[in-house]
Design an enzyme around this catalytic site. Structure first.
Site, PDB file in Angstrom:
ATOM      1  N   LYS A 129      57.822  24.527  41.409  1.00  0.00           N
ATOM      2  CA  LYS A 129      58.319  25.450  42.711  1.00  0.00           C
ATOM      3  C   LYS A 129      58.364  24.665  44.062  1.00  0.00           C
ATOM      4  O   LYS A 129      58.696  25.336  44.785  1.00  0.00           O
ATOM      5  CB  LYS A 129      56.814  26.379  42.627  1.00  0.00           C
ATOM      6  CG  LYS A 129      56.860  27.319  41.540  1.00  0.00           C
ATOM      7  CD  LYS A 129      57.956  28.485  41.442  1.00  0.00           C
ATOM      8  CE  LYS A 129      57.825  29.261  40.225  1.00  0.00           C
ATOM      9  NZ  LYS A 129      58.854  30.309  40.334  1.00  0.00           N
TER      10      LYS A 129
HETATM   11  C1  LIG Z   1      53.361  27.703  35.654  1.00  0.00           C
HETATM   12  C2  LIG Z   1      54.601  28.409  35.846  1.00  0.00           C
HETATM   13  N1  LIG Z   1      55.365  28.259  34.709  1.00  0.00           N
HETATM   14  C3  LIG Z   1      56.654  28.925  34.776  1.00  0.00           C
HETATM   15  C4  LIG Z   1      57.327  29.531  35.725  1.00  0.00           C
HETATM   16  C5  LIG Z   1      58.479  30.174  35.663  1.00  0.00           C
HETATM   17  O1  LIG Z   1      59.395  29.568  36.592  1.00  0.00           O
HETATM   18  P1  LIG Z   1      60.454  30.752  37.012  1.00  0.00           P
HETATM   19  O2  LIG Z   1      59.739  31.616  38.126  1.00  0.00           O
HETATM   20  O3  LIG Z   1      61.690  29.963  37.751  1.00  0.00           O
HETATM   21  O4  LIG Z   1      61.128  31.507  36.162  1.00  0.00           O
HETATM   22  C6  LIG Z   1      56.642  29.634  36.798  1.00  0.00           C
HETATM   23  C7  LIG Z   1      56.886  30.487  37.954  1.00  0.00           C
HETATM   24  O5  LIG Z   1      55.931  30.992  38.677  1.00  0.00           O
HETATM   25  C8  LIG Z   1      54.998  29.023  36.733  1.00  0.00           C
HETATM   26  O6  LIG Z   1      54.205  29.091  37.900  1.00  0.00           O
END
Ligand SMILES: Cc1ncc(COP(=O)(O)O)c(C=O)c1O
Length: 471
Positions: free
Chosen positions: A44
């Protein structure tokens, strides 16, 4: 001398590491993109910097302003790092299921965090998304970036993650696997990889059971994994990008997360285990010419008190604690996820009707109150009602026989079906009963008296065995 002027310069360009043990014996190579090596510890960071710069560029964010975001932690850390660098305040809203350590991290970076209930619908005024919107209206100079609708979320992956994957694999990547939360990663990186490979690279999403991405028509149900899955499609997700979405259970994801730590020395979060399960399933059906890359979004440090805690997983029936050696509840009681060992009633059922049903249930001691249907998740249980509580309520002049059963339900502890009676009894404290959980699902109710009887029987059995051994 070689140094960075700012942590922001260290965002992205995360390494690819081959999964050797968990992928052993599979025909295709599986590489993991290790996003916890970003300075804020997750994927992120990538979107945080671009969303803030976009708000600055369009004049919404000015010096001294406040960044507001509904975040389960990782986006918050990224934003907090960017905010410090640029002199903004951070105000985050988080659902209450988020691990306490993740919230502490946000506060450690200087952010203000407001905790909101996780089980209310997204449009409920108490949800973490609604509260963030309200705070933006009420705070002067505040900007809600909203990763769920922000075009810079998928764009960061289109311009950063996707090209990195292509470059790092010399264009040999054939399959890209990522968990879907906001959908930014899969939509952005996936779109880039499809474009650059002229549609050759297959894009595969991983999604928790109960989320909408893998079952748009199915009921939305709670799950234990954090940061992934959604109750409704966000704007940050482009449904035309994934070629396939693989559904992964909490149990499979958590098992793999623990294996990644123990077998690959990759201490990651639960969504990484989920993505890895999907990647291995894809790799199983491929050839040695294929190259699967799975993106691992964050670190396991935020989940030490959950996924990596032996008690936490044992109490959810996810793993049996090898140190707990007595006979397990599932061997001693007729527990079942499909037909839980209890009367299961909807919250609006009247006290009178509940009492009639209880009379026809031999040996029924407790009612499970829930709006869901089996297989029930622990988060769907409103509470339990003991038979004597129900009888007392029916003779209480302040109550009516048509009052809903939910009005007398109270929350009880939970124990794992793989725990022994004596280990389970330790979680009861002063409570009369506990909900029994198998692989994250409710499989019955056990009373304190039953646990005492089972513990006594086991103690008698072990002393008989010891006596026999010594004679
Ligand atoms: C721990 C975790 N895994 C996976 C994701 C998934 O990524 P995306 O939001 O780009 O789909 C997030 C998103 O918040 C996350 O915090």
């Amino acid at each position: 001398m070689h140094y960075q002027n700012s942590l922001l310069e260290l965002i992205g360009n995360t390494p690819l590491v081959r999964l050797k043990r968990v992928a052993a014996g599979l025909p295709a190579t599986v590489l993991a993109k290790v996003e916890y090596l970003n300075p804020g510890g997750s994927v992120k960071d990538r979107i945080a910097v671009r969303m803030v710069e976009a708000a600055e560029a369009d004049g919404r964010l000015r010096p001294g302003g406040t960044i507001i975001e509904p975040t389960s932690g990782n986006t918050g850390v990224g934003l907090a790092i960017v905010a410090q660098e640029k002199g903004y305040r951070c105000l985050f809203t988080c659902p209450d299921k988020v691990a306490a350590d993740k919230i502490r991290v946000l506060r450690a970076y200087g952010a203000t965090v407001v905790i909101c209930p996780a089980t209310v619908p997204v449009d409920d005024p108490r949800s973490y998304r609604s509260v963030a919107a309200r705070l933006e209206r009420e705070t002067q100079g505040a900007v809600l970036l909203d990763q769920y609708s922000h075009p810079e979320n998928p764009r960061s992956h289109y311009l950063g993650t996707g090209p990195e994957l292509w470059r790092q694999t010399d264009g040999r990547i054939t399959h890209f696997v990522a968990g879907i939360g906001t959908g930014g990663t899969i939509s952005g990186a996936g779109a880039y990889l499809k474009k650059v490979s002229h549609g050759r690279v297959r894009i595969i999403g991983a999604d928790p059971e109960g989320s909408i991405y893998s079952d748009p028509e199915g009921p939305v149900r709670p799950y234990l994994l954090e940061g992934v899955g959604q109750p409704q499609l966000p704007r940050s997700y482009d449904p035309t990008v994934p070629d396939e979405i693989i559904r992964v259970s909490d149990h499979e994801a958590i098992t793999m997360t623990r294996r990644l730590a123990r077998e690959e020395a990759l201490l990651t979060g639960g969504s990484c285990g989920m993505a890895a399960v999907a990647a291995l399933r894809v790799a199983e059906r491929l050839t040695p010419d294929d190259l699967v890359v799975v993106l691992l979004p964050d670190s396991g440090r935020g989940y030490l008190a959950k996924i990596f805690d032996d008690q936490w997983v044992a109490r959810l029936g996810l793993f049996d604690d090898p140190a707990d050696t007595g006979p397990r509840l599932r061997e001693l009681l007729p527990l079942s996820v499909e037909r839980p060992r209890a009367i299961v009633l909807q919250p609006e059922v009247s006290l009178l009707r509940a009492a009639t049903l209880l009379d026809h249930y031999p040996g029924g001691t407790h009612i499970v109150v829930t709006a869901g249907a089996p297989p029930l998740r622990l988060a769907e249980v409103v509470g339990l009602v003991a038979a004597h509580t129900l009888r007392d309520a029916l003779t209480d002049p302040r109550r009516s026989a048509i009052d809903p059963i939910s009005s007398v339900a109270t929350v009880r502890p939970h124990v794992g079906a793989g725990q022994s009676a004596s280990a389970a009894a330790c979680h009861l404290d002063a409570h009369d009963a506990a909900v029994v959980i198998e692989r994250g699902f409710v499989c019955g109710v056990v009373t304190g008296d039953e646990l005492d009887d089972l513990t006594r029987a086991d103690t008698a059995r072990t002393s008989r065995e010891t006596a026999l051994e010594t004679t």
